[in-house]
Design an enzyme around this catalytic site. Structure first.
Site, PDB file in Angstrom:
ATOM      1  N   HIS A 226     -12.877  -3.579   4.414  1.00 33.71           N
ATOM      2  CA  HIS A 226     -11.427  -3.824   4.377  1.00 33.71           C
ATOM      3  C   HIS A 226     -10.734  -3.311   5.657  1.00 33.71           C
ATOM      4  O   HIS A 226     -10.104  -4.080   6.371  1.00 33.71           O
ATOM      5  CB  HIS A 226     -10.825  -3.171   3.125  1.00 33.71           C
ATOM      6  CG  HIS A 226      -9.345  -3.360   2.990  1.00 33.71           C
ATOM      7  ND1 HIS A 226      -8.686  -3.344   1.787  1.00 33.71           N
ATOM      8  CD2 HIS A 226      -8.381  -3.545   3.924  1.00 33.71           C
ATOM      9  CE1 HIS A 226      -7.391  -3.541   1.981  1.00 33.71           C
ATOM     10  NE2 HIS A 226      -7.174  -3.655   3.269  1.00 33.71           N
TER      11      HIS A 226
ATOM     12  N   GLU B 169       0.835  -1.213   0.000  1.00 34.59           N
ATOM     13  CA  GLU B 169       0.000   0.000   0.000  1.00 34.59           C
ATOM     14  C   GLU B 169       0.870   1.265   0.000  1.00 34.59           C
ATOM     15  O   GLU B 169       0.446   2.312   0.479  1.00 34.59           O
ATOM     16  CB  GLU B 169      -0.937   0.019   1.218  1.00 34.59           C
ATOM     17  CG  GLU B 169      -1.842  -1.174   1.357  1.00 34.59           C
ATOM     18  CD  GLU B 169      -2.935  -1.278   0.281  1.00 34.59           C
ATOM     19  OE1 GLU B 169      -3.002  -0.393  -0.587  1.00 34.59           O
ATOM     20  OE2 GLU B 169      -3.686  -2.258   0.327  1.00 34.59           O
TER      21      GLU B 169
ATOM     22  N   HIS C 255      -2.265   1.743   8.514  1.00 41.09           N
ATOM     23  CA  HIS C 255      -3.437   1.045   7.953  1.00 41.09           C
ATOM     24  C   HIS C 255      -3.630  -0.255   8.709  1.00 41.09           C
ATOM     25  O   HIS C 255      -2.666  -0.982   8.944  1.00 41.09           O
ATOM     26  CB  HIS C 255      -3.219   0.778   6.458  1.00 41.09           C
ATOM     27  CG  HIS C 255      -4.161  -0.251   5.905  1.00 41.09           C
ATOM     28  ND1 HIS C 255      -5.528  -0.078   5.902  1.00 41.09           N
ATOM     29  CD2 HIS C 255      -3.943  -1.473   5.342  1.00 41.09           C
ATOM     30  CE1 HIS C 255      -6.099  -1.146   5.358  1.00 41.09           C
ATOM     31  NE2 HIS C 255      -5.159  -2.014   5.021  1.00 41.09           N
TER      32      HIS C 255
ATOM     33  N   GLU D 275     -15.823  10.930  23.985  1.00 37.60           N
ATOM     34  CA  GLU D 275     -14.517  11.457  23.570  1.00 37.60           C
ATOM     35  C   GLU D 275     -14.356  11.610  22.058  1.00 37.60           C
ATOM     36  O   GLU D 275     -13.465  12.342  21.609  1.00 37.60           O
ATOM     37  CB  GLU D 275     -13.404  10.504  24.036  1.00 37.60           C
ATOM     38  CG  GLU D 275     -13.236  10.410  25.524  1.00 37.60           C
ATOM     39  CD  GLU D 275     -12.280  11.479  26.041  1.00 37.60           C
ATOM     40  OE1 GLU D 275     -11.086  11.346  25.792  1.00 37.60           O
ATOM     41  OE2 GLU D 275     -12.751  12.440  26.680  1.00 37.60           O
TER      42      GLU D 275
ATOM     43  N   HIS E 215      -6.786  -3.550   9.832  1.00 35.52           N
ATOM     44  CA  HIS E 215      -8.091  -4.170   9.574  1.00 35.52           C
ATOM     45  C   HIS E 215      -8.893  -4.194  10.871  1.00 35.52           C
ATOM     46  O   HIS E 215      -9.240  -5.267  11.382  1.00 35.52           O
ATOM     47  CB  HIS E 215      -7.883  -5.573   9.001  1.00 35.52           C
ATOM     48  CG  HIS E 215      -7.133  -5.588   7.698  1.00 35.52           C
ATOM     49  ND1 HIS E 215      -6.652  -6.730   7.110  1.00 35.52           N
ATOM     50  CD2 HIS E 215      -6.784  -4.565   6.857  1.00 35.52           C
ATOM     51  CE1 HIS E 215      -6.044  -6.430   5.965  1.00 35.52           C
ATOM     52  NE2 HIS E 215      -6.091  -5.109   5.800  1.00 35.52           N
TER      53      HIS E 215
HETATM   54  O1  2HA Z   1      -0.668  -5.413   3.768  1.00 39.13           O
HETATM   55  O2  2HA Z   1      -3.472  -4.781   4.498  1.00 39.13           O
HETATM   56  O3  2HA Z   1      -4.315  -3.640   2.282  1.00 39.13           O
HETATM   57  C1  2HA Z   1      -1.824  -6.081   3.448  1.00 39.13           C
HETATM   58  C2  2HA Z   1      -2.955  -5.153   3.464  1.00 39.13           C
HETATM   59  C3  2HA Z   1      -3.418  -4.673   2.160  1.00 39.13           C
HETATM   60 ZN    ZN Z   2      -5.403  -3.949   4.253  1.00 40.56          ZN
END
Ligand code: 2HA
Ligand code: ZN
Length: 280
Positions: free
Chosen positions: A219, A125, A148, A178, A150
């Site tokens: 995602h 990413e 990033h 908050e 999940h």
């Molecule tokens: O690195 O999270 O979005 C793997 C991921 C792709």
């Molecule tokens: Zn991801």
């Protein structure tokens, strides 16, 4: 096989606060159940003076071409998680799972200065990270981290809540007192898109102009901040609100009372933050 110098560099770098931070945060995020397998990625802008204490010079191990030019980041250093690497394993194998890279003068490639041993590559990413760094740095000179992950309940919520940025942000704000104080600008939401492309990178960075949190439906989420704690704290707060939302919506009796719009305004005034005027 690694040379003596490379082993020495690994030992120095294990002592660097920014490497320790990356080892700790990735492990904690995995423990939170957010980063299954190779899910999630982090990039952290480093200042040359903080690197120099641990890396003597810019000895280039490999040059890695980029298919999206980032001239705005020329000469900047980042520590990044590697493509396909597991957050679970960073703590035990930092030199394999992490890399220190420097963006070339043309912005067309990055030089690998440390880590990603065994032909590893920076996160898949990287476009979303680099493009978001460019956007956030233009908004905030202290910006340093794109993260990033999940986050489970954020993902869950993208199935049951409508994906309108205004109503999604207001729902999150109303789940925990908050929230509006931590992210008064609300959250940005992209349509579902294929990950790992420059297209999602551009769309994410575009959202990052107005919000430090961007949701990728079904995602995960991205957070931006001036430090690892800052970016993580944002995501953690949104995820907590999403968790409360999922708990509340699973309850048979439904919502009996909630924070009102007037109370949100009162909160923002009390804490001196400006909530997104498009949302409230
Ligand atoms: O690195 O999270 O979005 C793997 C991921 C792709
Ligand atoms: Zn991801």
């Amino acid at each position: 096989m690694k040379t003596i110098q490379e082993i020495e560099t690994d030992l120095f770098l294990l002592d660097a606060p920014f490497v320790k931070e990356m080892m700790e945060i990735t492990y904690n995020m995995w423990k939170f159940n957010w980063d299954e397998r190779n899910g999630g990625n982090i990039s952290y802008l480093l200042h040359e003076e903080e690197i120099r204490r641990y890396l003597r010079n810019d000895h280039v191990l490999r040059t890695i071409p980029l298919d999206f030019p980032v001239k705005e980041l020329a000469g900047k250093y980042f520590i990044v998680t590697g493509s396909g690497k597991y957050f679970k394993n960073v703590k035990a194998s930092p030199a394999e799972c992490l890399g220190i890279i420097k963006v070339s003068e043309s912005g067309q490639s990055v030089d690998l200065l440390w880590g990603l041993s065994g032909d590893g590559k920076p996160t898949s990413e990287l476009s979303a990270h680099f493009r978001s760094h460019i956007t956030r740095l233009a908004e905030d000179p202290n910006h340093r981290v794109i993260m990033h992950t999940h986050a489970t309940n954020i993902i869950a919520m993208t199935f049951t809540h409508d994906l309108n940025e205004k109503s999604f942000s207001k729902t999150l704000w109303k789940m925990c007192t908050e929230c509006i104080v931590v992210f008064p600008e609300g959250v940005g939401i992209l349509p579902w898109m294929v990950p790992g492309t420059d297209l999602i990178g551009e769309a994410t960075a575009d959202k990052m102009r107005d919000t430090r949190l961007v949701i990728w439906p079904h995602h995960g989420i991205l957070g931006a901040g001036a430090s690892i704690d800052d970016a993580f704290g944002l995501i953690e707060t949104a995820e907590k609100a999403a968790q409360v939302y999922m708990l509340v919506s699973a309850h048979q009796s439904g919502v009996k009372q909630s924070i009102t719009d007037d109370e949100l305004v009162e909160l923002a005034q009390a804490f001196g933050v400006k909530p997104n005027s498009k949302f409230i």
